[in-house]
Design a protein around this motif. Sequence first.
Motif, PDB file in Angstrom:
ATOM      1  N   MET A  60      17.188  27.788 -13.097  1.00 53.41           N
ATOM      2  CA  MET A  60      16.308  26.692 -12.682  1.00 53.41           C
ATOM      3  C   MET A  60      17.151  25.489 -12.276  1.00 53.41           C
ATOM      4  SD  MET A  60      13.193  24.810 -14.748  1.00 53.41           S
ATOM      5  CE  MET A  60      12.150  26.262 -14.619  1.00 53.41           C
ATOM      6  N   THR A  61      16.901  24.980 -11.085  1.00 56.30           N
ATOM      7  CA  THR A  61      17.674  23.849 -10.573  1.00 56.30           C
ATOM      8  C   THR A  61      17.283  22.566 -11.308  1.00 56.30           C
ATOM      9  OG1 THR A  61      17.712  24.895  -8.402  1.00 56.30           O
ATOM     10  CG2 THR A  61      18.362  22.589  -8.523  1.00 56.30           C
ATOM     11  N   ALA A  62      18.275  21.883 -11.842  1.00 55.57           N
ATOM     12  CA  ALA A  62      18.052  20.624 -12.533  1.00 55.57           C
ATOM     13  C   ALA A  62      18.314  19.470 -11.585  1.00 55.57           C
ATOM     14  CB  ALA A  62      18.951  20.521 -13.763  1.00 55.57           C
ATOM     15  N   ILE A  63      17.834  18.306 -11.959  1.00 61.30           N
ATOM     16  CA  ILE A  63      18.004  17.149 -11.090  1.00 61.30           C
ATOM     17  C   ILE A  63      19.481  16.811 -10.921  1.00 61.30           C
ATOM     18  CG2 ILE A  63      17.841  15.353 -12.864  1.00 61.30           C
ATOM     19  CD1 ILE A  63      15.894  13.920 -10.803  1.00 61.30           C
ATOM     20  N   ALA A  64      20.299  17.114 -11.928  1.00 57.19           N
ATOM     21  CA  ALA A  64      21.738  16.887 -11.799  1.00 57.19           C
ATOM     22  C   ALA A  64      22.332  17.766 -10.704  1.00 57.19           C
ATOM     23  CB  ALA A  64      22.429  17.154 -13.136  1.00 57.19           C
ATOM     24  N   ASP A  65      21.844  19.003 -10.607  1.00 54.21           N
ATOM     25  CA  ASP A  65      22.313  19.899  -9.538  1.00 54.21           C
ATOM     26  C   ASP A  65      21.862  19.405  -8.170  1.00 54.21           C
ATOM     27  OD1 ASP A  65      23.459  21.662 -11.448  1.00 54.21           O
ATOM     28  OD2 ASP A  65      21.477  22.541 -11.798  1.00 54.21           O
ATOM     29  N   LEU A  66      20.661  18.852  -8.104  1.00 56.55           N
ATOM     30  CA  LEU A  66      20.171  18.293  -6.851  1.00 56.55           C
ATOM     31  C   LEU A  66      21.059  17.133  -6.404  1.00 56.55           C
ATOM     32  CD1 LEU A  66      18.141  17.836  -4.567  1.00 56.55           C
ATOM     33  CD2 LEU A  66      16.682  16.610  -6.211  1.00 56.55           C
ATOM     34  N   LYS A  67      21.448  16.284  -7.339  1.00 53.29           N
ATOM     35  CA  LYS A  67      22.328  15.170  -7.000  1.00 53.29           C
ATOM     36  C   LYS A  67      23.669  15.669  -6.483  1.00 53.29           C
ATOM     37  CE  LYS A  67      20.373  11.713 -10.153  1.00 53.29           C
ATOM     38  NZ  LYS A  67      20.650  10.814 -11.306  1.00 53.29           N
ATOM     39  N   THR A  68      24.211  16.681  -7.143  1.00 52.76           N
ATOM     40  CA  THR A  68      25.490  17.249  -6.706  1.00 52.76           C
ATOM     41  C   THR A  68      25.383  17.801  -5.293  1.00 52.76           C
ATOM     42  OG1 THR A  68      26.121  17.817  -8.969  1.00 52.76           O
ATOM     43  CG2 THR A  68      27.231  19.011  -7.201  1.00 52.76           C
ATOM     44  N   ARG A  69      24.275  18.466  -5.007  1.00 56.19           N
ATOM     45  CA  ARG A  69      24.060  19.021  -3.670  1.00 56.19           C
ATOM     46  C   ARG A  69      24.006  17.922  -2.618  1.00 56.19           C
ATOM     47  NH1 ARG A  69      18.981  22.944  -1.823  1.00 56.19           N
ATOM     48  NH2 ARG A  69      18.918  22.260   0.353  1.00 56.19           N
ATOM     49  N   ILE A  70      23.313  16.833  -2.911  1.00 58.37           N
ATOM     50  CA  ILE A  70      23.195  15.737  -1.951  1.00 58.37           C
ATOM     51  C   ILE A  70      24.549  15.075  -1.714  1.00 58.37           C
ATOM     52  CG2 ILE A  70      22.171  13.460  -1.557  1.00 58.37           C
ATOM     53  CD1 ILE A  70      19.676  14.467  -3.017  1.00 58.37           C
ATOM     54  N   VAL A  71      25.332  14.921  -2.772  1.00 55.52           N
ATOM     55  CA  VAL A  71      26.674  14.349  -2.623  1.00 55.52           C
ATOM     56  C   VAL A  71      27.517  15.205  -1.694  1.00 55.52           C
ATOM     57  CG1 VAL A  71      28.831  13.864  -3.843  1.00 55.52           C
ATOM     58  CG2 VAL A  71      26.650  13.146  -4.838  1.00 55.52           C
ATOM     59  N   LEU A  72      27.444  16.524  -1.866  1.00 56.78           N
ATOM     60  CA  LEU A  72      28.206  17.434  -1.017  1.00 56.78           C
ATOM     61  C   LEU A  72      27.715  17.379   0.431  1.00 56.78           C
ATOM     62  CD1 LEU A  72      28.503  20.509  -3.408  1.00 56.78           C
ATOM     63  CD2 LEU A  72      30.342  18.945  -2.734  1.00 56.78           C
ATOM     64  N   GLU A  73      26.419  17.347   0.611  1.00 54.49           N
ATOM     65  CA  GLU A  73      25.854  17.367   1.969  1.00 54.49           C
ATOM     66  C   GLU A  73      26.129  16.077   2.733  1.00 54.49           C
ATOM     67  OE1 GLU A  73      22.113  20.431   1.278  1.00 54.49           O
ATOM     68  OE2 GLU A  73      21.837  18.279   0.941  1.00 54.49           O
ATOM     69  N   THR A  74      26.159  14.969   2.022  1.00 54.42           N
ATOM     70  CA  THR A  74      26.429  13.688   2.675  1.00 54.42           C
ATOM     71  C   THR A  74      27.919  13.371   2.727  1.00 54.42           C
ATOM     72  OG1 THR A  74      26.131  12.533   0.563  1.00 54.42           O
ATOM     73  CG2 THR A  74      24.208  12.701   2.011  1.00 54.42           C
ATOM     74  N   ASN A  75      28.708  14.111   1.935  1.00 50.50           N
ATOM     75  CA  ASN A  75      30.156  13.876   1.850  1.00 50.50           C
ATOM     76  C   ASN A  75      30.455  12.441   1.418  1.00 50.50           C
ATOM     77  OD1 ASN A  75      32.855  14.679   1.980  1.00 50.50           O
ATOM     78  ND2 ASN A  75      33.080  13.998   4.102  1.00 50.50           N
ATOM     79  N   ARG A  76      29.661  11.990   0.430  1.00 48.54           N
ATOM     80  CA  ARG A  76      29.840  10.638  -0.089  1.00 48.54           C
ATOM     81  C   ARG A  76      30.020  10.705  -1.595  1.00 48.54           C
ATOM     82  NH1 ARG A  76      28.802   6.119   3.417  1.00 48.54           N
ATOM     83  NH2 ARG A  76      29.280   4.991   1.497  1.00 48.54           N
ATOM     84  N   ASP A  77      31.278  10.667  -2.040  1.00 51.57           N
ATOM     85  CA  ASP A  77      31.556  10.736  -3.474  1.00 51.57           C
ATOM     86  C   ASP A  77      31.037   9.517  -4.213  1.00 51.57           C
ATOM     87  OD1 ASP A  77      32.796  13.165  -3.138  1.00 51.57           O
ATOM     88  OD2 ASP A  77      34.828  12.334  -3.029  1.00 51.57           O
ATOM     89  N   ASP A  78      30.867   8.392  -3.511  1.00 49.87           N
ATOM     90  CA  ASP A  78      30.389   7.188  -4.182  1.00 49.87           C
ATOM     91  C   ASP A  78      28.919   7.296  -4.578  1.00 49.87           C
ATOM     92  OD1 ASP A  78      29.628   7.204  -1.546  1.00 49.87           O
ATOM     93  OD2 ASP A  78      30.045   5.070  -1.182  1.00 49.87           O
ATOM     94  N   LEU A  79      28.234   8.357  -4.126  1.00 48.00           N
ATOM     95  CA  LEU A  79      26.870   8.591  -4.589  1.00 48.00           C
ATOM     96  C   LEU A  79      26.852   9.191  -5.991  1.00 48.00           C
ATOM     97  CD1 LEU A  79      25.250  10.125  -1.384  1.00 48.00           C
ATOM     98  CD2 LEU A  79      24.719   7.902  -2.399  1.00 48.00           C
ATOM     99  N   ALA A  80      27.955   9.795  -6.386  1.00 48.05           N
ATOM    100  CA  ALA A  80      27.996  10.477  -7.684  1.00 48.05           C
ATOM    101  C   ALA A  80      28.230   9.509  -8.832  1.00 48.05           C
ATOM    102  CB  ALA A  80      29.081  11.552  -7.671  1.00 48.05           C
ATOM    103  N   SER A  81      29.219   8.658  -8.678  1.00 46.56           N
ATOM    104  CA  SER A  81      29.544   7.752  -9.788  1.00 46.56           C
ATOM    105  C   SER A  81      29.957   6.369  -9.299  1.00 46.56           C
ATOM    106  CB  SER A  81      30.682   8.353 -10.636  1.00 46.56           C
ATOM    107  OG  SER A  81      31.826   8.607  -9.840  1.00 46.56           O
ATOM    108  N   GLY A  82      29.821   6.124  -8.025  1.00 46.34           N
ATOM    109  CA  GLY A  82      30.209   4.836  -7.477  1.00 46.34           C
ATOM    110  C   GLY A  82      29.057   3.864  -7.388  1.00 46.34           C
ATOM    111  N   GLU A  83      29.208   2.906  -6.500  1.00 47.62           N
ATOM    112  CA  GLU A  83      28.230   1.830  -6.394  1.00 47.62           C
ATOM    113  C   GLU A  83      26.885   2.299  -5.847  1.00 47.62           C
ATOM    114  OE1 GLU A  83      29.858   0.284  -2.034  1.00 47.62           O
ATOM    115  OE2 GLU A  83      30.107  -0.966  -3.818  1.00 47.62           O
TER     116      GLU A  83
END
Length: 211
Positions: free
Chosen positions: A1-24
Amino acid sequence: MTAIADLKTRIVLETNRDDLASGELAQALTDSIARAIEYHADELFWFNRKAGTVNTVNGTATAALPAGMRVPQIVTYLGSPLPKVQLDAIESAYNVTTPVTGIPTQWAEDEGLIHFYPTPDAVYAMGVYGIADLGVPASSNEWTVEGLDLIDARARIILYRDYLRDPDGMALAKDAETEALTKLRRETRRRGTVPLTADLPVPSGFNIVTG
């Protein structure tokens, strides 16, 4: 079952923006997912159907929605659907000298309540069918499983538009959203769009005053 944390990881990868994970922009990612869910929350899919029962109160024209329901779509009594009418039609019908009471025969949506006509004169068990209020999950729910591609795409649209200012990325995300929405709607039609039974009629626009 996909968790919201996995969804966030997917979006970070798709946008290629590491600052979405733990940045501003980390909070922007969280907010965008919540806004994406809210954006699509009023549409009926096979996975957000909800059914429940409400009991009328003698002399009270309204009843609260069943717990966990966001939008009522069909109201039934003894298994038969009641026509849905506009709220102003009910209010006009009540604007008479002699109050009308009895078994409800029509209903309207009234700011999160069900408004009956005529005013119930006893306790009646009314079946209510509609769209569940799934909300944003703490971990996972139907939006991060069956609706994963849809919420992913809409969240990226919001990020690209409101935070990253990337029109090309937003255009690609819109294409992904259209594809995901088409797939979900097709699957919903395949499973039957009406939460009670496919044989029930679509709620009508019957007017109490004019017929």
